[in-house]
Scaffold this active site. Structure first.
Site, PDB file in Angstrom:
ATOM      1  CB  THR A  90     -13.010 -22.401  -2.972  1.00  0.00           C
ATOM      2  OG1 THR A  90     -13.386 -21.642  -4.132  1.00  0.00           O
ATOM      3  CG2 THR A  90     -12.017 -21.600  -2.154  1.00  0.00           C
ATOM      4  CD  GLU A 132     -11.658 -20.404   1.305  1.00  0.00           C
ATOM      5  OE1 GLU A 132     -11.864 -21.576   1.686  1.00  0.00           O
ATOM      6  OE2 GLU A 132     -12.476 -19.763   0.634  1.00  0.00           O
ATOM      7  CE  LYS A 137     -29.950 -11.490   5.244  1.00  0.00           C
ATOM      8  NZ  LYS A 137     -29.510 -11.918   3.916  1.00  0.00           N
ATOM      9  CD1 TRP A 154     -31.255 -12.786   9.491  1.00  0.00           C
ATOM     10  CD2 TRP A 154     -29.295 -13.511  10.293  1.00  0.00           C
ATOM     11  NE1 TRP A 154     -30.280 -11.933   9.031  1.00  0.00           N
ATOM     12  CE2 TRP A 154     -29.065 -12.359   9.514  1.00  0.00           C
ATOM     13  CE3 TRP A 154     -28.211 -14.141  10.887  1.00  0.00           C
ATOM     14  CZ2 TRP A 154     -27.798 -11.818   9.334  1.00  0.00           C
ATOM     15  CZ3 TRP A 154     -26.948 -13.610  10.706  1.00  0.00           C
ATOM     16  CH2 TRP A 154     -26.749 -12.450   9.933  1.00  0.00           C
TER      17      TRP A 154
END
Ligand code: ADP
Length: 538
Positions: free
Chosen positions: A182, A328, A433, A438
């Site tokens: 990754t 992935e 946050k 959010w």
């Protein structure tokens, strides 16, 4: 039915057999190109496999690549997995220490490197613990690679005199074919191992009409690096479909890509939004170029701004299709192909999402406790995926908790609507946050980039005494255009709820990027914390 293994050797035999006359063209700079046919490529792969065997590569040993997108890289893509070894694409844009860490962890034995990358590879060599041989393409001067006990050979010398046929072994389709780390945007790089079967199924699905519709009528241009999640499967998909390939090598700036597109007339290309943004800006400054040979541009890796898609379509006749995936997930998992018979508004709404899953990929969103949430377009949770080309774990079992439920926890946060379209609002680590609610940094970025004076915009959460966190907008303005934070805030005012509007603004020359061209929010937050940004607070 016959139990016929789905392997890279099968792709190779097909590509170099019935599609043997198709061509791979590689850019050599300043408008120059070199070409090779698929059948010649197959011969090159056979010679390379013999060469690698001669160097002692056996079993599933790892063969690293340190290369741009070019014909030689494609030869390793075929040779290493087809001979039973494992192709390990190294990300050339990481630091020497990171590259060495990755190559050592994967226990690479041999690295095939581009001659043009010798200066970048030289500092890596003293740090390598398992590599015994480096093979360098292009007859480059390799003096900088001396000084360790690693043997340095020329690619041409390794191939010279080798037979052009190789008796590709029978390989279990579930055996490892390739591995890729990754890019480490939010944490340390972790190894993902692709099987022959997963790669075959992923490439096949990429070719389907609901994905990229790759066929023998196409000329495919993978701009996304072959070290970044296997160039999104474009290389193997082209080989399967019998499409021609055009490889940009290291010539990735906007002007070079426009020249390449005009002269080689690709029909399908794939790259991250940053690249298309560069191409768009270059076209705006130098009108009169024609990139309309592209029938489809696959774009993803980070959210694709609606404005980018609309400008490409309206001004340049090029259709951008967003897709979502991860290293992935091989990587393509969802594709934003809009449904027919909908209003124009809904059409663009669908195109702006991360898309719907391809057959073979299942998706859901879950709450913090891992309970599934409804796909009602409202509920927001962490995206989970599973399927035959989704990894079931990281190499050496790292971060095993991400796979506990039998699904991969993606770390991406978003919602799924009743038609199955996923809208990502953030990566879990980048969510802002504010006062317990959010704010989507991605949505603010996409809106800001739609302002004609804004070249780039990244939004991150920064500490705030009253609200815990508030958004900081980090903006790059177009050359010579002055805009104030007040103006930009006003531009956003009728597009989002009031409490989302950033009061902190900073103008910079460049937004820091990761090795694969994403906004590097870890670095942005660190720079803000150390006071490197001049912030205007409204
Ligand atoms: P890294 O995880 O290090 O960034 P990857 O290249 O594997 O490396 O990135 C996968 C991530 O990229 C996804 O989890 C997601 O956050 C982001 N991503 C990929 N495609 C899109 C997209 N179309 N829109 C928004 N984010 C995307």
């Amino acid at each position: 039915m016959q139990n016929w293994p789905l392997t890279i050797a099968a792709i190779l035999r097909h590509a170099c057999g019935v599609n043997g006359d198709r061509v791979v063209t590689t850019a050599t700079g300043q408008g120059g190109y070199r070409s090779t046919t698929y059948s010649e490529l197959g011969e090159q792969a056979a010679q390379l496999a013999h060469g690698l065997r001669g160097l002692g590569v056996t079993g599933d040993q790892r063969v690293g690549t340190f290369m741009w997108n070019n014909a030689e890289h494609l030869a390793v893509y075929l040779a290493a997995p087809a001979m039973g070894a494992v192709l390990h694409t190294l990300n050339i844009r990481l630091s020497a220490e990171q590259i060495a860490f990755i190559a050592n962890e994967a226990e690479d034995q041999v690295i095939v490197a581009d001659g043009s990358l010798v200066p970048l590879l030289a500092p890596v060599l003293p740090l390598l613990t398992t590599v015994h041989t480096v093979i360098v393409t292009g007859g480059a001067d390799t003096a900088a690679l001396s000084g360790t006990d690693i043997t340095v050979l020329g690619y041409g010398d390794v191939l010279a005199g080798q037979p052009t046929q190789f008796d590709w072994p029978e390989i279990d389709e579930n055996a490892a074919a390739a591995m890729c780390y990754t890019s480490g945007t939010t944490g340390n790089p972790k190894g993902v191992v692709y099987s022959h079967r997963s790669t075959y199924l992923h490439s096949l699905n990429t070719c389907t009409a609901n994905a990229l519709d790759v066929s023998s009528s196409d000329v495919v241009l993978p701009i996304v690096p072959m070290f970044h999640a296997n160039a999104w499967g474009l290389a193997y998909a082209a080989l399967m479909a019998g499409a021609d390939l055009v490889m940009p090598d290291r010539f990735l700036d906007g002007a070079s890509l426009i020249e390449l597109i005009e002269s080689q007339r690709p029909t399908l290309a794939g790259a991250v939004p940053t690249i298309w943004n560069d191409v768009m800006n270059c076209l705006e400054k130098n009108p009169g170029h024609d990139i309309s040979s592209l029938r489809l541009v696959a774009c993803g890796g980070s959210a694709v701004p609606l404005s980018l898609m609309q400008i490409f379509e309206e001004r340049h006749g090029v259709y951008i299709q967003q897709a979502w995936g991860m290293t992935e997930t091989s990587p393509v998992a969802t594709v934003a192909k809009p449904l027919p018979g909908v209003s124009e508004g809904r059409h663009w709404e669908m195109r702006a999402t991360q898309g719907r899953p391809m057959c073979g990929v299942e998706i859901r969103i879950v709450d913090d406790a891992g309970h599934p949430l409804p796909a009602d377009g409202e509920a927001v949770g962490e995206l989970e995926v599973r399927g035959p080309w989704i990894t079931g774990g990281y190499y050496l079992g790292r971060d095993a908790e991400k796979f506990d439920s039998g699904w991969l926890r993606t770390g991406d946060v978003g919602r799924i609507d009743a038609d199955g379209f996923v809208t990502l609002t953030d990566r879990a680590k980048d969510v802002i946050k504010s006062g317990g609610e959010w704010i989507s940094s991605v949505e603010l970025e996409n809106l800001l980039i739609g302002h004609p004076g804004v070249l780039e915009a990244a939004v991150v959460g920064v500490p705030d005494d009253r609200w815990q966190e508030r958004p900081l907008a980090v903006v790059v303005l177009q050359d010579g255009v002055a805009h104030t934070p007040e103006e930009l805030r006003e531009f956003l005012a009728d597009k989002v709820v009031r409490w989302w509007l950033p009061e902190r603004w900073t103008f910079v020359e460049q937004v820091p990027r990761t090795s694969v061209g994403k906004y590097d929010k870890k670095t942005i937050r660190a720079r803000h914390a150390e006071g490197s940004y001049e912030v205007v607070t409204l």
